[in-house]
Design a protein around this motif. Structure first.
Motif, PDB file in Angstrom:
ATOM      1  N   VAL A 196       0.861  -1.198   0.000  1.00  0.00           N
ATOM      2  CA  VAL A 196       0.000   0.000   0.000  1.00  0.00           C
ATOM      3  C   VAL A 196       0.893   1.242   0.000  1.00  0.00           C
ATOM      4  CG1 VAL A 196      -1.726   1.305   1.294  1.00  0.00           C
ATOM      5  CG2 VAL A 196      -1.884  -1.190   1.187  1.00  0.00           C
ATOM      6  N   LYS A 197       1.958   1.180   0.787  1.00  0.00           N
ATOM      7  CA  LYS A 197       2.894   2.309   0.867  1.00  0.00           C
ATOM      8  C   LYS A 197       3.496   2.597  -0.514  1.00  0.00           C
ATOM      9  CE  LYS A 197       6.177   1.674   3.866  1.00  0.00           C
ATOM     10  NZ  LYS A 197       6.666   2.358   5.042  1.00  0.00           N
ATOM     11  N   ARG A 198       3.886   1.534  -1.197  1.00  0.00           N
ATOM     12  CA  ARG A 198       4.478   1.732  -2.522  1.00  0.00           C
ATOM     13  C   ARG A 198       3.465   2.398  -3.456  1.00  0.00           C
ATOM     14  NH1 ARG A 198       6.707  -2.336  -7.214  1.00  0.00           N
ATOM     15  NH2 ARG A 198       6.314  -0.806  -8.840  1.00  0.00           N
ATOM     16  N   PHE A 199       2.244   1.905  -3.430  1.00  0.00           N
ATOM     17  CA  PHE A 199       1.219   2.490  -4.295  1.00  0.00           C
ATOM     18  C   PHE A 199       1.084   3.985  -3.983  1.00  0.00           C
ATOM     19  CE2 PHE A 199      -3.048   4.140  -4.489  1.00  0.00           C
ATOM     20  CZ  PHE A 199      -3.305   4.037  -5.842  1.00  0.00           C
ATOM     21  N   MET A 200       0.952   4.290  -2.686  1.00  0.00           N
ATOM     22  CA  MET A 200       0.763   5.683  -2.257  1.00  0.00           C
ATOM     23  C   MET A 200       1.938   6.553  -2.707  1.00  0.00           C
ATOM     24  SD  MET A 200       1.183   6.797   1.698  1.00  0.00           S
ATOM     25  CE  MET A 200       2.908   6.363   1.831  1.00  0.00           C
ATOM     26  N   ALA A 201       3.154   6.077  -2.473  1.00  0.00           N
ATOM     27  CA  ALA A 201       4.341   6.886  -2.783  1.00  0.00           C
ATOM     28  C   ALA A 201       4.477   7.077  -4.288  1.00  0.00           C
ATOM     29  CB  ALA A 201       5.583   6.215  -2.206  1.00  0.00           C
ATOM     30  N   ASP A 202       4.168   6.054  -5.043  1.00  0.00           N
ATOM     31  CA  ASP A 202       4.320   6.157  -6.501  1.00  0.00           C
ATOM     32  C   ASP A 202       3.368   7.195  -7.093  1.00  0.00           C
ATOM     33  OD1 ASP A 202       6.262   4.292  -6.335  1.00  0.00           O
ATOM     34  OD2 ASP A 202       5.275   2.746  -7.539  1.00  0.00           O
ATOM     35  N   GLN A 203       2.199   7.381  -6.460  1.00  0.00           N
ATOM     36  CA  GLN A 203       1.256   8.374  -6.992  1.00  0.00           C
ATOM     37  C   GLN A 203       1.864   9.769  -6.973  1.00  0.00           C
ATOM     38  OE1 GLN A 203      -1.466   6.852  -8.271  1.00  0.00           O
ATOM     39  NE2 GLN A 203      -0.270   5.187  -7.390  1.00  0.00           N
ATOM     40  N   GLU A 204       2.749   9.993  -5.992  1.00  0.00           N
ATOM     41  CA  GLU A 204       3.258  11.350  -5.771  1.00  0.00           C
ATOM     42  C   GLU A 204       4.721  11.515  -6.175  1.00  0.00           C
ATOM     43  OE1 GLU A 204       1.610  14.103  -4.611  1.00  0.00           O
ATOM     44  OE2 GLU A 204      -0.151  12.832  -4.949  1.00  0.00           O
ATOM     45  N   LEU A 205       5.313  10.410  -6.682  1.00  0.00           N
ATOM     46  CA  LEU A 205       6.768  10.424  -6.895  1.00  0.00           C
ATOM     47  C   LEU A 205       7.220  11.573  -7.790  1.00  0.00           C
ATOM     48  CD1 LEU A 205       8.962   8.618  -5.822  1.00  0.00           C
ATOM     49  CD2 LEU A 205       8.898   7.312  -7.937  1.00  0.00           C
ATOM     50  N   LYS A 206       6.405  11.891  -8.781  1.00  0.00           N
ATOM     51  CA  LYS A 206       6.841  12.919  -9.745  1.00  0.00           C
ATOM     52  C   LYS A 206       6.537  14.334  -9.254  1.00  0.00           C
ATOM     53  CE  LYS A 206       7.038  10.103 -13.830  1.00  0.00           C
ATOM     54  NZ  LYS A 206       6.315   8.894 -13.362  1.00  0.00           N
ATOM     55  N   ASN A 207       5.773  14.452  -8.177  1.00  0.00           N
ATOM     56  CA  ASN A 207       5.479  15.792  -7.662  1.00  0.00           C
ATOM     57  C   ASN A 207       6.596  16.228  -6.726  1.00  0.00           C
ATOM     58  OD1 ASN A 207       3.093  15.751  -8.993  1.00  0.00           O
ATOM     59  ND2 ASN A 207       1.906  15.006  -7.248  1.00  0.00           N
ATOM     60  N   PRO A 208       7.290  17.326  -7.061  1.00  0.00           N
ATOM     61  CA  PRO A 208       8.398  17.739  -6.209  1.00  0.00           C
ATOM     62  C   PRO A 208       7.924  18.067  -4.797  1.00  0.00           C
ATOM     63  CG  PRO A 208       8.082  19.249  -8.074  1.00  0.00           C
ATOM     64  CD  PRO A 208       7.029  18.202  -8.177  1.00  0.00           C
ATOM     65  N   TRP A 209       8.668  17.584  -3.844  1.00  0.00           N
ATOM     66  CA  TRP A 209       8.355  17.893  -2.437  1.00  0.00           C
ATOM     67  C   TRP A 209       9.460  18.789  -1.901  1.00  0.00           C
ATOM     68  CZ3 TRP A 209      10.574  14.646   2.015  1.00  0.00           C
ATOM     69  CH2 TRP A 209      10.174  15.158   3.252  1.00  0.00           C
ATOM     70  N   THR A 210       9.094  19.928  -1.395  1.00  0.00           N
ATOM     71  CA  THR A 210      10.096  20.794  -0.779  1.00  0.00           C
ATOM     72  C   THR A 210       9.821  20.824   0.718  1.00  0.00           C
ATOM     73  OG1 THR A 210      10.142  22.101  -2.787  1.00  0.00           O
ATOM     74  CG2 THR A 210      11.159  23.087  -0.848  1.00  0.00           C
ATOM     75  N   PRO A 211      10.635  20.098   1.482  1.00  0.00           N
ATOM     76  CA  PRO A 211      10.374  20.031   2.926  1.00  0.00           C
ATOM     77  C   PRO A 211      10.424  21.416   3.573  1.00  0.00           C
ATOM     78  CG  PRO A 211      11.980  18.379   2.239  1.00  0.00           C
ATOM     79  CD  PRO A 211      11.780  19.277   1.074  1.00  0.00           C
TER      80      PRO A 211
END
Ligand code: FAD
Length: 662
Positions: A257-272
């Motif tokens: 489930v974690k992999r599915f969730m993370a893959d949905q957002e992988l291409k969206n840049p995250w700026t902590p």
């Protein structure tokens, strides 16, 4: 005659000869521990007895040996406890009984038992201090010496023996406010969260995934672990091992489930997000998960952070150990980009000990603290004859060369890998992919005892790796080059420190494996050759104190370099913790974990849990062995959205108990 009970397959009355070992009773008569759990201890002698740890399974059953191990023959009770038992809580359980039995005639027993119980209660509720351990010793001593009868003298025994043999567990309750076994309710949010080395809020992100809120779910994950897409692929999922749903049918497939969730957002840049600058500099040595996590946290908390990495790539063993067929490089790169976006500078090809020294970092570069996160990259040697022959190659060196695009030529070669962990299995599977005509995996214990994940071993076998159990190499033979590897068959003998039976060679039972290449993969240690030698001229070991600081002030260490080879999520947990201690050191304050991470949330349940009671565990598809064994394509496929959301709803939401308690 013993009453054998607890976490053991065969319970009942057993009659044994004096001198039989404790391990023989647990395994040969008791049939071992149910559900593949690890044995932790055996409590003998009833409530006034003591606990013998798994490392002492060779203890012969006689009066003197049991007493020397801190236990007693007593009433003949023998309770087996496994990894899910909290030793502090167990001691408290026995103490509660013994204290209530006190007749009250003498003060040491009447008051001492009560005071001991207060101390243990404090510890199990996360209110204990290290001084409490001294208090336990003092009270126990007084009770043992001055109580009038055996009840008072022996009441402290379970407490004393657990403090002696399981001090680390007491310290985890005291220092980290954590119950490793997940039993002390005041300290446990839910079993999955408790067992995650990074403390990720599993029920919260599962709930958010079930509602299709993937970005929010990922944000929850990243609060404590920035590598969701990586861990969604390679994590051994300690959370699943403790998932309560596993006791009903099968654990929630959290990792998938974690992999599915993370893959949905992988291409969206995250700026902590970052706090304002604190005007201080920290150098991190090593860009593996421990170093990168520490760097991210420190950057988020306002420090200027530079990571020095010896290799031309960042990621540590995630980049140069775990092969692409389990962890594609673009996934790794995407998650490392997020760390850089937090302002962390990563300097590649920058090796401590070759390109700069610790002194230069502190004095020339003005660093206020250093974190050593150099991993464990030096292979242990087999220590057998012929080990220097051409054709013997280091496992980590081999995988690193493949990852960096310089694979050795193995087409048509016969390869033997020695070992039973992740590195050994990945080396054998990689050899197959490089065209080896045969790949053998030689392991000295049994299949069940292999440290590598069972699924990985099955996958290796399906791809054509030939497995040899209870075999150990004794010589590498050949005229200059490797021509064969001599192996000796093993039998399992006495128990070792780890509580497992030790393999011992069977004289004369030898066989030769005709091979061209031997890859020893029997464990790794940190390569400390680049570190400044101590005054005695010896390289420093990466030993740390309770604040993860080495013997050098301001120099901290974390990850595999401290724990020995472990896992990505454990390295992440270490990275979080070391950042906390570095921050406390630089600010001259006490570390306060609760202030650095958001509270765990207990989200409302928005669906009927009963509707998912009979949904079976989801299983991700994978490339079939014949389609995958000759290339490095990712094997495991992602769950579909529908399946991932349904799987998330299989969670029993143990965290809701928490809300009820509050
Ligand atoms: C083949 C293999 C397969 C694995 N499979 C899994 C798996 O499936 N799941 C899982 O969870 N874990 C797995 N692991 C373990 C996991 O990768 C490690 O536990 C984790 O990467 C350790 O993190 P770390 O940051 O402590 O060290 P590392 O990841 O080893 O990183 C240390 C970094 O420090 C650098 N370094 C070392 N010395 C210096 C120096 N003097 N100067 C500058 N830089 C230096 C190194 O080059 C390296 O990049 C596997 C490991 C291997 C080897």
């Amino acid at each position: 005659m013993f009453a054998l009970s607890g976490r053991v397959n065969n319970v009942g009355l057993v009659e044994v000869p004096m001198g039989i070992s404790l391990g023989d009773i647990v395994y040969d008569i008791g049939g071992g521990i149910p559900r593949g759990r690890k044995l932790k201890a055996v409590q003998t002698g009833g409530p006034l007895g003591g606990c013998i740890p798994a490392s002492l399974l060779n203890t012969p059953i006689d009066y003197d040996s049991l007493t020397a191990a801190g236990a007693t023959m007593g009433s003949g009770g023998m309770i087996v406890v496994d990894e899910d038992t909290c030793m502090v809580e167990l001691a408290k359980f026995f103490l509660t009984f013994a204290a209530a039995e006190s007749c009250g005639q003498c003060t040491p027993c009447r008051v001492g038992g009560k005071q001991l119980l207060d101390v243990l209660t404090r510890i199990t509720e996360g209110q204990g201090t290290e001084a409490d351990l001294d208090r336990i010793e003092e009270l126990s001593h007084v009770m043992a010496e001055s109580s009038l009868c055996a009840l008072g003298k022996l009441t402290p025994s379970p407490v004393r023996s657990t403090v002696t043999h399981f001090r680390d567990e007491y310290l985890a309750h005291i220092r980290e406010k954590r119950c490793p076994a997940g039993k002390c309710t005041a300290l446990v949010h839910s079993r999955c969260v408790n067992s995650c080395p990074a403390g990720v809020d599993v029920p919260a992100y599962l709930m958010l995934v079930s509602e299709g809120k993937y970005a929010e779910a990922l944000a929850v994950h990243r609060e404590r672990n920035p590598f969701a897409a990586i861990c969604g692929r390679v994590c051994p999922a300690f959370c699943e091992q403790k998932c309560r749903r596993g006791e009903i049918d099968a654990p929630v497939a959290v990792r998938q489930v974690k992999r599915f969730m993370a893959d949905q957002e992988l291409k969206n840049p995250w700026t902590p997000e970052r706090m304002p600058s604190k005007g201080k500099k920290v150098a991190v040595i090593g860009a593996g998960p421990a170093g990168l996590t520490a760097a991210l946290r420190l950057a988020q908390w306002g420090y200027e952070v530079v990571v020095h990495e010896a290799l031309p790539v960042a990621g540590g063993m995630m980049a140069v150990g775990i092969p692409d067929y389990r962890l594609p490089k673009d996934v790794l790169r995407a998650e490392i980009e997020h760390i850089k976006r937090a302002g962390v500078e990563i300097r590649l090809n920058s090796r401590l000990g070759r390109d700069f020294t610790l002194e230069q970092l502190m004095e020339r570069d003005g660093c206020d603290a250093v974190v050593l996160a150099i991993g464990a990259h030096k292979d242990r040697r087999l220590r057998i004859s012929g080990e220097d022959r051409e054709g013997v190659i280091s496992a980590t060196g081999f995988l690193r060369d493949v990852a960096l695009g310089n694979p050795p030529r193995l087409e048509g070669k016969r390869v033997a890998v020695v070992g039973g962990g992740d590195t050994a299995v990945d080396a054998a599977r990689t050899a197959i992919r490089l065209g080896a005509s045969e790949a053998h995996l030689v392991y000295r214990r049994t299949r069940d005892e292999m440290p590598a994940l069972a699924e990985e071993v099955d996958a290796a076998e399906a791809e054509g790796v030939r497995l040899h159990f209870l075999a150990n190499p004794s010589a590498i033979i050949g005229n200059g080059r490797v021509e064969s590897m001599r192996c000796v068959r093993q039998v399992l003998g006495e128990f070792d420190e780890s509580g497992r039976r030790k393999p011992v060679p069977t004289p004369g039972a030898e066989f030769d494996l005709e091979v061209d290449v031997v890859i020893p993969a029997i464990g790794q240690v940190p390569d400390v050759s680049g570190l400044a030698p101590a005054a005695d001229g010896q390289a420093r070991a990466l030993a740390v104190d309770a604040t993860m600081m080495t013997s050098l002030p301001g120099v901290f260490a974390a990850g595999d370099a401290v724990t020995g080879p472990a896992t990505v999520v454990e390295a992440v947990g270490q990275g979080n913790r070391v950042a906390l201690f570095v921050d406390a050191y630089l600010q001259g304050k006490q570390p306060a974990p609760e202030k650095m991470w958001p509270d765990y949330r207990v989200l409302d349940l928005t669906y009927e849990m009963e509707a998912y009671a009979s949904v079976p565990r989801a299983k991700a598809g994978e490339l079939p062995p014949e389609a995958r064994a000759r290339d490095f394509l990712e094997i495991e496929q992602a769950l579909s959205e529908e399946v991932a959301r349904r799987e998330a709803r299989r969670c029993l939401r143990c965290d809701l108990e928490r809300r009820k308690a509050e």
